[in-house]
Design an enzyme around this catalytic site. Sequence first.
Site, PDB file in Angstrom:
ATOM      1  N   ASP A   1      13.779  28.300  15.288  1.00  0.00           N
ATOM      2  CA  ASP A   1      14.881  27.534  15.016  1.00  0.00           C
ATOM      3  C   ASP A   1      15.966  27.976  15.462  1.00  0.00           C
ATOM      4  O   ASP A   1      16.803  28.455  14.923  1.00  0.00           O
ATOM      5  CB  ASP A   1      14.838  27.420  13.138  1.00  0.00           C
ATOM      6  CG  ASP A   1      15.899  26.574  12.754  1.00  0.00           C
ATOM      7  OD1 ASP A   1      16.241  25.763  13.488  1.00  0.00           O
ATOM      8  OD2 ASP A   1      16.165  26.518  11.325  1.00  0.00           O
TER       9      ASP A   1
ATOM     10  N   HIS B   1      17.524  23.196  13.543  1.00  0.00           N
ATOM     11  CA  HIS B   1      17.369  22.034  12.578  1.00  0.00           C
ATOM     12  C   HIS B   1      18.651  21.343  12.221  1.00  0.00           C
ATOM     13  O   HIS B   1      18.634  20.328  11.690  1.00  0.00           O
ATOM     14  CB  HIS B   1      16.805  22.491  11.203  1.00  0.00           C
ATOM     15  CG  HIS B   1      17.706  23.349  10.446  1.00  0.00           C
ATOM     16  ND1 HIS B   1      17.913  24.719  10.526  1.00  0.00           N
ATOM     17  CD2 HIS B   1      18.725  23.026   9.688  1.00  0.00           C
ATOM     18  CE1 HIS B   1      18.781  25.300   9.663  1.00  0.00           C
ATOM     19  NE2 HIS B   1      19.331  24.219   8.925  1.00  0.00           N
TER      20      HIS B   1
ATOM     21  N   SER C   1      23.977  26.696   7.228  1.00  0.00           N
ATOM     22  CA  SER C   1      22.916  26.473   8.278  1.00  0.00           C
ATOM     23  C   SER C   1      23.758  26.818   9.781  1.00  0.00           C
ATOM     24  O   SER C   1      24.659  26.126   9.750  1.00  0.00           O
ATOM     25  CB  SER C   1      22.357  25.330   8.385  1.00  0.00           C
ATOM     26  OG  SER C   1      21.482  25.128   7.211  1.00  0.00           O
TER      27      SER C   1
END
Length: 314
Positions: free
Chosen positions: A130, A84, A233
């Site tokens: 992911d 992502h 992230s």
Amino acid sequence: MACGSVDPHGLLSSPLASARLNSLPYMEGPWIWSCGQTNITCKVVNGKAVEVGKWPWQVSILFLGMYICSGSLIHHHWILTAAHCLQRSKNPAKYTVKVGVQTLPDNSTSELLVTRIVIHENFINRMSDDIAILKLKYPVTWSPLVQPICLPSFNLKPSIGTMCWVVGWGLEKAEGHPKTPYSVQGLAVRIVNNEICNHRYQFLLLKNQKKFIGNDMLCTSSEWGLDTCQDTSGSSLVCQMNKTWVQMGVVSWNFDCGRRQFPSVYTSTSHFTQWIKRQIGDLKFTSMAVPSFLSPFILTGYILLVSLGSLWLL
């Protein structure tokens, strides 16, 4: 702790505590050619003594020169991160990477060019598959501040309750007040059972969906009311065994930063070991001679990627 610093939350009191894992690794050779090794020293940054070299695999990923995500070095040419993180564009020319960065913002290190982006083919949202890797145009040079992290083999799983560490520069939230750390740091977390994690997130289930947390995910919680937040992230979840750090997860998502009742969710790297190997298929994989007293089972510990005669301990 080194550098005479104070840790009010007790998060960094035992960074060398070994994780409880289902198998043991074996590695030989000097640390400079190994994965998952650190060389911690002290350095004065903005008038304060800080530790450097504790997380040498950590990299910052930039989009058009701006920091967007973290990643980890798994090879001279390759960076592991979350899929992502790369949704802004599929053009590798718009991304750069910085290695050996200790503080953000950073003007002391050069931006490394990216020539290829590989996003998992099944990634369609932020909830599953992911994972992604970036290929650098030029190989990085190993140093005490720049080292690769080990990757787990397919059957290597951390036990429930194991203490591991999330590494990154992202936002941290304590007692309802967010803050922005500029030095790369680690947050101690414990592995949570996926079934418990599923129960906590059952309100997110879609119609006819039986579970939300799949086998490609790991969950953790913090005992100190701290947690990973949106800016972490792509960061690495690492566990240590026998003084070797192994990346067990990639920061993927969570529900509202810092809520202890909602575990943080990571992409499980051991679930994608074979996928990573297929993407880096242009390398030649060879084995390593080991002492005769070590059984083949012990060799299923982790992967070391080296550009010449690449080694996969599988």
